[in-house]
Design a protein around this motif. Structure first.
Motif, PDB file in Angstrom:
ATOM      1  N   HIS A 170       0.946  -1.387  -0.262  1.00  0.00           N
ATOM      2  CA  HIS A 170       0.007  -0.001  -0.165  1.00  0.00           C
ATOM      3  C   HIS A 170       0.878   1.105  -0.159  1.00  0.00           C
ATOM      4  N   SER A 171       1.796   1.006   0.491  1.00  0.00           N
ATOM      5  CA  SER A 171       3.219   2.384   0.535  1.00  0.00           C
ATOM      6  C   SER A 171       4.046   1.102   0.930  1.00  0.00           C
ATOM      7  N   ALA A 172       5.249   1.968   0.716  1.00  0.00           N
ATOM      8  CA  ALA A 172       6.528   1.418   1.100  1.00  0.00           C
ATOM      9  C   ALA A 172       6.990   1.319   2.203  1.00  0.00           C
ATOM     10  N   GLY A 173       6.103   1.739   3.359  1.00  0.00           N
ATOM     11  CA  GLY A 173       7.014   2.062   4.561  1.00  0.00           C
ATOM     12  C   GLY A 173       6.040   1.173   5.772  1.00  0.00           C
ATOM     13  N   SER A 174       4.395   0.829   4.712  1.00  0.00           N
ATOM     14  CA  SER A 174       3.591  -0.040   5.498  1.00  0.00           C
ATOM     15  C   SER A 174       4.050  -1.331   6.635  1.00  0.00           C
ATOM     16  N   GLN A 175       3.117  -1.621   7.438  1.00  0.00           N
ATOM     17  CA  GLN A 175       3.607  -2.202   8.074  1.00  0.00           C
ATOM     18  C   GLN A 175       2.651  -2.838   9.049  1.00  0.00           C
ATOM     19  N   ILE A 176       2.722  -4.228   9.362  1.00  0.00           N
ATOM     20  CA  ILE A 176       1.457  -4.989   9.753  1.00  0.00           C
ATOM     21  C   ILE A 176       1.516  -5.384  11.069  1.00  0.00           C
ATOM     22  N   VAL A 177       0.862  -5.669  12.239  1.00  0.00           N
ATOM     23  CA  VAL A 177       1.157  -6.200  13.404  1.00  0.00           C
ATOM     24  C   VAL A 177       0.941  -7.367  14.049  1.00  0.00           C
ATOM     25  N   VAL A 178       1.250  -8.636  14.343  1.00  0.00           N
ATOM     26  CA  VAL A 178       1.482  -9.538  14.141  1.00  0.00           C
ATOM     27  C   VAL A 178       1.061  -9.716  15.895  1.00  0.00           C
ATOM     28  N   VAL A 179      -0.705 -11.148  15.848  1.00  0.00           N
ATOM     29  CA  VAL A 179      -0.716 -10.864  17.488  1.00  0.00           C
ATOM     30  C   VAL A 179      -0.741 -12.112  17.179  1.00  0.00           C
ATOM     31  N   GLU A 180      -0.015 -12.968  18.586  1.00  0.00           N
ATOM     32  CA  GLU A 180       0.610 -14.137  18.467  1.00  0.00           C
ATOM     33  C   GLU A 180      -0.902 -15.225  19.325  1.00  0.00           C
ATOM     34  N   THR A 181      -1.370 -15.912  19.162  1.00  0.00           N
ATOM     35  CA  THR A 181      -2.306 -16.367  19.666  1.00  0.00           C
ATOM     36  C   THR A 181      -2.450 -17.596  20.570  1.00  0.00           C
ATOM     37  N   GLY A 182      -1.153 -18.819  20.581  1.00  0.00           N
ATOM     38  CA  GLY A 182      -0.939 -19.838  20.604  1.00  0.00           C
ATOM     39  C   GLY A 182      -1.127 -20.965  19.680  1.00  0.00           C
ATOM     40  N   HIS A 183      -2.467 -20.644  18.448  1.00  0.00           N
ATOM     41  CA  HIS A 183      -2.256 -21.412  17.862  1.00  0.00           C
ATOM     42  C   HIS A 183      -2.087 -20.916  16.430  1.00  0.00           C
ATOM     43  N   ARG A 184      -2.869 -20.496  15.447  1.00  0.00           N
ATOM     44  CA  ARG A 184      -2.312 -18.830  14.689  1.00  0.00           C
ATOM     45  C   ARG A 184      -2.594 -17.933  14.523  1.00  0.00           C
ATOM     46  N   PRO A 185      -1.951 -16.905  14.627  1.00  0.00           N
ATOM     47  CA  PRO A 185      -1.477 -15.219  14.773  1.00  0.00           C
ATOM     48  C   PRO A 185      -3.058 -14.702  14.173  1.00  0.00           C
ATOM     49  N   SER A 186      -3.157 -13.880  14.532  1.00  0.00           N
ATOM     50  CA  SER A 186      -4.230 -12.623  14.668  1.00  0.00           C
ATOM     51  C   SER A 186      -3.394 -11.712  13.378  1.00  0.00           C
ATOM     52  N   VAL A 187      -3.536 -11.089  12.436  1.00  0.00           N
ATOM     53  CA  VAL A 187      -2.945  -9.425  12.200  1.00  0.00           C
ATOM     54  C   VAL A 187      -4.100  -8.791  11.797  1.00  0.00           C
ATOM     55  N   LEU A 188      -3.296  -7.082  12.132  1.00  0.00           N
ATOM     56  CA  LEU A 188      -3.690  -6.324  11.591  1.00  0.00           C
ATOM     57  C   LEU A 188      -3.099  -5.576  10.538  1.00  0.00           C
ATOM     58  N   CYS A 189      -3.960  -5.684   9.638  1.00  0.00           N
ATOM     59  CA  CYS A 189      -2.774  -5.323   8.329  1.00  0.00           C
ATOM     60  C   CYS A 189      -3.336  -3.904   8.468  1.00  0.00           C
ATOM     61  N   GLY A 190      -4.242  -2.640   8.174  1.00  0.00           N
ATOM     62  CA  GLY A 190      -4.213  -1.884   7.895  1.00  0.00           C
ATOM     63  C   GLY A 190      -4.829  -1.478   6.653  1.00  0.00           C
ATOM     64  N   ASP A 191      -4.164  -0.743   5.672  1.00  0.00           N
ATOM     65  CA  ASP A 191      -4.995  -0.995   4.344  1.00  0.00           C
ATOM     66  C   ASP A 191      -3.322  -1.818   3.410  1.00  0.00           C
ATOM     67  N   SER A 192      -2.881  -2.674   3.932  1.00  0.00           N
ATOM     68  CA  SER A 192      -2.625  -3.560   2.973  1.00  0.00           C
ATOM     69  C   SER A 192      -3.236  -4.586   2.581  1.00  0.00           C
ATOM     70  N   ALA A 193      -4.549  -4.751   2.699  1.00  0.00           N
ATOM     71  CA  ALA A 193      -5.809  -4.581   1.611  1.00  0.00           C
ATOM     72  C   ALA A 193      -7.196  -4.140   2.366  1.00  0.00           C
ATOM     73  N   VAL A 194      -7.466  -3.966   1.503  1.00  0.00           N
ATOM     74  CA  VAL A 194      -8.414  -2.745   1.655  1.00  0.00           C
ATOM     75  C   VAL A 194     -10.069  -3.422   1.405  1.00  0.00           C
ATOM     76  N   PHE A 195     -10.114  -4.749   0.586  1.00  0.00           N
ATOM     77  CA  PHE A 195     -10.541  -5.638   0.549  1.00  0.00           C
ATOM     78  C   PHE A 195     -10.003  -7.017   0.701  1.00  0.00           C
ATOM     79  N   TYR A 196     -11.874  -7.971   0.909  1.00  0.00           N
ATOM     80  CA  TYR A 196     -11.410  -9.647   1.457  1.00  0.00           C
ATOM     81  C   TYR A 196     -10.601  -9.965  -0.358  1.00  0.00           C
ATOM     82  N   GLY A 197     -11.440  -9.275  -0.685  1.00  0.00           N
ATOM     83  CA  GLY A 197     -10.655 -10.221  -1.562  1.00  0.00           C
ATOM     84  C   GLY A 197      -9.218 -10.077  -2.404  1.00  0.00           C
ATOM     85  N   GLU A 198      -8.386  -8.606  -1.651  1.00  0.00           N
ATOM     86  CA  GLU A 198      -6.856  -9.109  -2.164  1.00  0.00           C
ATOM     87  C   GLU A 198      -6.787  -9.598  -0.889  1.00  0.00           C
TER      88      GLU A 198
END
Length: 213
Positions: A148-176
């Motif tokens: 989305h931008s050269a310096g975008s970052q995501i936040v990865v939250v470990e859950t003990g199984h599969r992580p949750s991710v907060l992606c900002g605008d790295s994806a705007v729509f589910y299809g992406e």
């Protein structure tokens, strides 16, 4: 409006802070609160005022500091996934608290007409610049995710199984995320997340079939 999900150590709560016009549709603007055992983290800060530079997107705002039940003073750490106007408009509410952003993003934002710099450089805004990947707290990582931008970052939250991710605008729509195209989207899918929280959707994306790579 809020939604929440609980991981092993961290609760993720979505806060809707407005919406804006994007092409022929209106998209919500969401920020997310992470309640970790060691700190309370806010991922992006939405909008708290209007600006003529983005009047064509007709933002309708519900400022963080006016949301019932939300206290800006309860936040210990702020993360900006990137520095576009609808992700930094509330940074001024957190003077003196560390705001984590990728160094590449901070440099790009100050290099030209990229965002509303008065909102980025709000009085009291205190940035901690990240180069690549950082363990913010145990079980919470920041990872640079260009796309989305050269310096975008995501936040990865470990859950003990599969992580949750907060992606900002790295994806705007589910299809992406169903059909990833950018480096960031491929990175997110390679993490095999159980869910991905998007800034401009009200419910997290979840894969129909877990995928790697």
């Amino acid at each position: 409006m809020t939604d929440s999900a609980r991981s092993t150590h961290t609760t993720i709560t979505r806060l809707r802070v407005g919406d804006l016009q994007a092409g022929d549709q209106r998209l919500p603007i969401n920020v997310h609160v992470l309640d970790h055992q060691d700190a309370r983290i806010l991922v992006d800060t939405g909008l708290t005022q209007l600006h003529p530079a983005v009047a064509d997107m007709d933002p309708r705002i519900q400022p963080l500091n006016e949301l019932p039940g939300f206290d800006p003073d309860s936040i210990d750490i702020v993360v900006n996934t990137h520095l576009h106007f609808d992700h930094v408009g509330g940074n001024h509410l957190f003077p003196g608290r560390p705001i984590y952003v990728q160094r590449a993003e901070y440099i790009e934002a100050h290099a030209g007409e990229y965002t509303i710099l008065d909102w980025v450089d709000a009085p009291g805004a205190t940035y901690t610049l990240v180069d690549g990947e950082l363990e913010l707290l145990p079980g919470i990582r920041l990872i640079r995710a260009p796309g989305h931008s050269a310096g975008s970052q995501i936040v990865v939250v470990e859950t003990g199984h599969r992580p949750s991710v907060l992606c900002g605008d790295s994806a705007v729509f589910y299809g992406e995320l169903d059909q990833p195209a950018t480096e960031a989207q491929h990175l997110i899918r390679s993490l095999d997340p159980s869910e991905v929280w998007l800034s401009h959707q009200d419910a997290p994306w979840r894969p129909a079939v877990p995928a790697r790579g």
